[in-house]
Design a protein around this motif. Structure first.
Motif, PDB file in Angstrom:
ATOM      1  N   THR A 176      73.389 118.437  77.651  1.00 42.51           N
ATOM      2  CA  THR A 176      73.961 118.730  79.264  1.00 42.51           C
ATOM      3  C   THR A 176      71.962 119.130  80.184  1.00 42.51           C
ATOM      4  O   THR A 176      71.874 118.661  80.590  1.00 42.51           O
ATOM      5  CB  THR A 176      74.632 119.444  80.063  1.00 42.51           C
ATOM      6  OG1 THR A 176      74.950 120.235  79.630  1.00 42.51           O
ATOM      7  CG2 THR A 176      75.797 118.840  79.355  1.00 42.51           C
ATOM      8  N   ARG A 177      71.915 120.224  79.584  1.00 42.85           N
ATOM      9  CA  ARG A 177      70.889 120.481  79.715  1.00 42.85           C
ATOM     10  C   ARG A 177      69.796 119.351  79.234  1.00 42.85           C
ATOM     11  O   ARG A 177      67.999 119.563  80.360  1.00 42.85           O
ATOM     12  CB  ARG A 177      69.978 121.724  79.203  1.00 42.85           C
ATOM     13  CG  ARG A 177      71.542 122.824  79.368  1.00 42.85           C
ATOM     14  CD  ARG A 177      71.276 123.950  78.649  1.00 42.85           C
ATOM     15  NE  ARG A 177      71.543 125.040  79.229  1.00 42.85           N
ATOM     16  CZ  ARG A 177      71.818 126.797  78.745  1.00 42.85           C
ATOM     17  NH1 ARG A 177      70.545 126.652  77.778  1.00 42.85           N
ATOM     18  NH2 ARG A 177      72.611 127.771  79.715  1.00 42.85           N
ATOM     19  N   ILE A 178      70.195 118.876  78.406  1.00 39.40           N
ATOM     20  CA  ILE A 178      67.993 118.116  77.916  1.00 39.40           C
ATOM     21  C   ILE A 178      68.578 116.618  79.538  1.00 39.40           C
ATOM     22  O   ILE A 178      67.418 116.526  79.542  1.00 39.40           O
ATOM     23  CB  ILE A 178      68.232 117.281  76.991  1.00 39.40           C
ATOM     24  CG1 ILE A 178      68.804 117.957  75.909  1.00 39.40           C
ATOM     25  CG2 ILE A 178      67.786 116.280  76.514  1.00 39.40           C
ATOM     26  CD1 ILE A 178      68.630 118.099  74.223  1.00 39.40           C
ATOM     27  N   LEU A 179      69.726 115.809  79.540  1.00 33.96           N
ATOM     28  CA  LEU A 179      69.685 115.232  81.139  1.00 33.96           C
ATOM     29  C   LEU A 179      69.941 115.280  81.926  1.00 33.96           C
ATOM     30  O   LEU A 179      69.124 115.234  83.168  1.00 33.96           O
ATOM     31  CB  LEU A 179      70.723 114.213  80.142  1.00 33.96           C
ATOM     32  CG  LEU A 179      70.317 113.285  79.258  1.00 33.96           C
ATOM     33  CD1 LEU A 179      71.658 112.247  78.960  1.00 33.96           C
ATOM     34  CD2 LEU A 179      69.098 112.039  79.269  1.00 33.96           C
ATOM     35  N   GLY A 180      70.302 116.614  82.140  1.00 32.66           N
ATOM     36  CA  GLY A 180      70.614 116.842  83.376  1.00 32.66           C
ATOM     37  C   GLY A 180      69.648 117.358  84.789  1.00 32.66           C
ATOM     38  O   GLY A 180      69.437 116.458  85.959  1.00 32.66           O
ATOM     39  N   PRO A 181      68.338 117.907  83.986  1.00 29.93           N
ATOM     40  CA  PRO A 181      67.060 118.586  84.745  1.00 29.93           C
ATOM     41  C   PRO A 181      66.764 116.920  85.252  1.00 29.93           C
ATOM     42  O   PRO A 181      65.979 116.848  86.270  1.00 29.93           O
ATOM     43  CB  PRO A 181      66.745 119.818  83.768  1.00 29.93           C
ATOM     44  CG  PRO A 181      67.811 119.429  83.096  1.00 29.93           C
ATOM     45  CD  PRO A 181      68.611 119.007  82.879  1.00 29.93           C
ATOM     46  N   THR A 182      66.636 116.626  83.502  1.00 30.19           N
ATOM     47  CA  THR A 182      65.265 114.977  84.013  1.00 30.19           C
ATOM     48  C   THR A 182      66.179 114.235  85.601  1.00 30.19           C
ATOM     49  O   THR A 182      65.510 113.548  86.232  1.00 30.19           O
ATOM     50  CB  THR A 182      64.662 114.239  83.196  1.00 30.19           C
ATOM     51  OG1 THR A 182      65.134 115.513  82.410  1.00 30.19           O
ATOM     52  CG2 THR A 182      64.228 113.218  83.570  1.00 30.19           C
ATOM     53  N   VAL A 183      67.906 113.869  85.148  1.00 26.92           N
ATOM     54  CA  VAL A 183      68.493 113.275  86.146  1.00 26.92           C
ATOM     55  C   VAL A 183      68.170 113.530  87.163  1.00 26.92           C
ATOM     56  O   VAL A 183      67.793 112.425  88.874  1.00 26.92           O
ATOM     57  CB  VAL A 183      69.458 113.372  85.970  1.00 26.92           C
ATOM     58  CG1 VAL A 183      70.649 112.677  86.683  1.00 26.92           C
ATOM     59  CG2 VAL A 183      69.418 112.190  84.287  1.00 26.92           C
ATOM     60  N   ALA A 184      68.130 114.758  87.758  1.00 26.95           N
ATOM     61  CA  ALA A 184      67.940 115.615  89.141  1.00 26.95           C
ATOM     62  C   ALA A 184      66.630 115.378  89.684  1.00 26.95           C
ATOM     63  O   ALA A 184      66.937 115.686  90.846  1.00 26.95           O
ATOM     64  CB  ALA A 184      68.307 117.243  88.983  1.00 26.95           C
ATOM     65  N   GLY A 185      65.900 115.900  88.552  1.00 25.31           N
ATOM     66  CA  GLY A 185      65.283 115.657  89.519  1.00 25.31           C
ATOM     67  C   GLY A 185      64.196 114.758  89.969  1.00 25.31           C
ATOM     68  O   GLY A 185      63.654 113.938  90.821  1.00 25.31           O
ATOM     69  N   LEU A 186      64.934 112.789  88.959  1.00 22.55           N
ATOM     70  CA  LEU A 186      64.707 112.063  89.600  1.00 22.55           C
ATOM     71  C   LEU A 186      65.209 111.239  91.002  1.00 22.55           C
ATOM     72  O   LEU A 186      65.111 111.074  92.020  1.00 22.55           O
ATOM     73  CB  LEU A 186      65.101 110.834  88.346  1.00 22.55           C
ATOM     74  CG  LEU A 186      64.134 110.875  87.177  1.00 22.55           C
ATOM     75  CD1 LEU A 186      65.013 109.657  85.662  1.00 22.55           C
ATOM     76  CD2 LEU A 186      62.528 109.940  87.261  1.00 22.55           C
ATOM     77  N   LEU A 187      66.445 112.240  90.941  1.00 19.05           N
ATOM     78  CA  LEU A 187      67.735 111.998  92.131  1.00 19.05           C
ATOM     79  C   LEU A 187      67.171 112.997  92.980  1.00 19.05           C
ATOM     80  O   LEU A 187      66.933 112.204  94.491  1.00 19.05           O
ATOM     81  CB  LEU A 187      69.309 112.322  91.975  1.00 19.05           C
ATOM     82  CG  LEU A 187      69.996 111.430  90.888  1.00 19.05           C
ATOM     83  CD1 LEU A 187      71.497 112.363  90.452  1.00 19.05           C
ATOM     84  CD2 LEU A 187      70.172 110.464  91.943  1.00 19.05           C
ATOM     85  N   THR A 188      66.375 113.853  93.199  1.00 25.44           N
ATOM     86  CA  THR A 188      65.589 114.940  93.995  1.00 25.44           C
ATOM     87  C   THR A 188      64.094 114.044  94.665  1.00 25.44           C
ATOM     88  O   THR A 188      64.475 113.758  95.888  1.00 25.44           O
ATOM     89  CB  THR A 188      65.388 115.799  93.742  1.00 25.44           C
ATOM     90  OG1 THR A 188      66.428 116.466  93.151  1.00 25.44           O
ATOM     91  CG2 THR A 188      64.651 116.665  94.684  1.00 25.44           C
ATOM     92  N   ALA A 189      63.895 113.228  93.679  1.00 24.76           N
ATOM     93  CA  ALA A 189      62.668 112.387  94.300  1.00 24.76           C
ATOM     94  C   ALA A 189      62.626 111.252  94.744  1.00 24.76           C
ATOM     95  O   ALA A 189      62.228 110.718  95.636  1.00 24.76           O
ATOM     96  CB  ALA A 189      61.351 112.491  93.156  1.00 24.76           C
ATOM     97  N   SER A 190      63.626 110.394  94.764  1.00 25.06           N
ATOM     98  CA  SER A 190      64.208 109.430  95.390  1.00 25.06           C
ATOM     99  C   SER A 190      65.453 109.637  96.350  1.00 25.06           C
ATOM    100  O   SER A 190      64.907 109.001  97.075  1.00 25.06           O
ATOM    101  CB  SER A 190      65.138 108.790  93.836  1.00 25.06           C
ATOM    102  OG  SER A 190      66.071 109.170  93.730  1.00 25.06           O
ATOM    103  N   VAL A 191      66.661 110.270  96.162  1.00 25.99           N
ATOM    104  CA  VAL A 191      67.247 109.923  97.154  1.00 25.99           C
ATOM    105  C   VAL A 191      67.500 111.419  97.850  1.00 25.99           C
ATOM    106  O   VAL A 191      68.362 111.456  98.681  1.00 25.99           O
ATOM    107  CB  VAL A 191      68.824 109.304  97.011  1.00 25.99           C
ATOM    108  CG1 VAL A 191      68.844 107.721  96.566  1.00 25.99           C
ATOM    109  CG2 VAL A 191      69.314 110.174  95.426  1.00 25.99           C
ATOM    110  N   GLY A 192      67.304 112.576  97.321  1.00 28.03           N
ATOM    111  CA  GLY A 192      67.678 114.166  97.054  1.00 28.03           C
ATOM    112  C   GLY A 192      68.373 115.000  97.041  1.00 28.03           C
ATOM    113  O   GLY A 192      69.343 113.784  95.944  1.00 28.03           O
TER     114      GLY A 192
END
Length: 426
Positions: A176-192
């Motif tokens: 979960t730590r592999i995808l989680g931070p990347t997904v969070a970074g993309l979400l943060t950069a796009s929709v918050g």
């Protein structure tokens, strides 16, 4: 058992293998996935961890988006950490006194509800001051959860199955730590970041449903006038304080955690925000997850007879990312160092959990684990609150590099204890 109760013909410094649980809930030694209770626990943890892996990145950049202030980021993270640490010892007593599946169900439900509030505030772009009480409540629930997690593997596994169960759980956590931070970074950069926190909230609530269906055996009924909670907490402290191989490692990690969390969690996003960005920082954290996943998968099969010397020695490499962060390394080198740090950190984690689950009596596991986590976590708020101040005085790079060097040395100090070097996993 406590050293004071050891037979006279045995070195009281050498740990004794704890009693196996009265019931292994149908788990055959070395085959954890055959247990229905373990599968449900694994499913619940997998869902919860998938959401939680996104939370640090989302929260950090969500707060920075509103305030652009390191001080506010430090305040929000500390608001959760201080109550969590404060509740650890009580959580250890509760987890050893009551059914651990019930404890996990209730605390996951509470954590999920608090994260719903945090997600709403971030999505509404409210001031971080409103996050502080919710962060504190979430910290309370996490403090009650951790000791139960430290002790529950011994309810679900026996013999060599303990390391395999710990490694399987670690594998899921690291996946979960592999995808989680990347997904969070993309979400943060796009929709918050609020949407990533919302996913974390949903994961807590769904995990609570799985924990509710674990159905561990009922504990023996307590008689009137039996041992009080306070007496049980004193017993846990007595075992912890009289066992040098435990408290020396705890002390070393107190130093390591204060430096690592202060530099990596507080200065890390600030430096990344000005250099590699949220996406780059997410990739660095994911690289650490890849390394940790690799180590946890290998540890399902690998057993080191005397593991503490290689486990602690290799932990010096976990401090290298702090030094590179201060040196202004790019995404590639930070990710490479984070990968190695993930490998050595997970190797130590699996070893430490296995050693504790096999050398500490089951009835004391949560209380001793709570002491371990309490004293290793207490210095973290000091590190998080002082890091911005020290960075302002001496410079961000100087604090990061110096912190990494001191953290590396701290990992070698416990190896001076003879009983620690002699610990075996059979």
């Amino acid at each position: 058992m406590p050293a004071s109760e050891a037979p006279e013909d045995r070195d009281p410094q050498v740990p004794e293998i704890g009693a196996l649980p009265a019931s292994s809930t149908g788990l055959a030694s070395g085959q954890p996935l055959r247990s229905v209770a373990f599968r449900r626990f694994l499913a619940g943890q997998s869902i919860s961890l998938a959401g939680s892996a996104m939370s640090p990145v989302a929260l950090a950049f969500g707060v920075l988006e509103v305030t652009n202030s390191t001080a506010w980021l430090s305040a929000v993270t500390t608001a959760a950490l201080v109550p969590m640490v404060a509740m650890l010892l009580l959580g250890g007593g509760i987890a050893d006194r009551y059914r651990r599946d019930t404890v996990l169900c209730l605390t996951s439900l509470g954590a999920g509800l608090t994260q719903v509030g945090v997600a709403f505030l971030l999505l509404a772009h409210q001031h971080p001051a409103f996050l502080l009480p919710l962060a504190a409540l979430n910290g309370i629930f996490q403090g009650l959860t951790k000791p139960a997690l430290r002790g529950i593997v011994s309810n679900l596994a026996v013999g060599r199955g303990i390391q395999q169960a710990s490694s399987l759980l670690a594998s899921v956590r690291n996946a979960t730590r592999i995808l989680g931070p990347t997904v969070a970074g993309l979400l943060t950069a796009s929709v918050g970041g609020g949407w990533a926190i919302a996913a974390d909230a949903a994961s807590f609530l769904l995990a609570a449903a799985f924990f509710a269906r674990m159905s561990l055996p009922e504990l023996p009924r307590r008689t009137e006038g039996g041992t009080t909670m306070l007496a049980e907490l004193r017993e846990g402290w007595g075992y912890f304080s009289s066992t040098p191989w435990i408290w020396t490692v705890t002390s070393a990690f107190g130093v390591f955690n204060a430096l690592n969390m202060g530099v990596w969690q507080i200065l890390g996003p600030v430096i990344a925000n000005a250099t590699i960005g949220a996406e780059g920082w997410g990739l660095v954290l994911s690289a650490r997850g890849v390394g940790a996943l690799l180590a946890s998968v290998v540890m399902v099969k690998l057993t080191v007879r005397r593991p503490m010397v290689p486990a602690l020695s290799s932990m010096t490499m976990a401090a290298v990312p702090l030094i590179l962060l201060g040196a202004g390394a790019n995404t590639f080198w930070l990710a490479a160092a984070a990968f190695v740090a993930g490998v050595v950190s997970e190797f130590f984690t699996v070893v430490w959990e296995t050693v504790n689950n096999t050398h500490v009596p089951e009835r004391l596991l949560s209380r001793v684990g709570a002491q371990d986590e309490f004293w290793s976590f207490v210095p973290i708020p000091i590190g998080q609150l002082s890091t911005p101040i020290l960075a302002a005085v001496f410079g961000t790079a100087t604090i990061a590099v110096t912190g990494g060097g001191v953290a590396a040395v701290a990992m070698l100090v416990p190896l001076l204890v003879p009983s620690l070097r002699r610990i075996e996993i059979k």
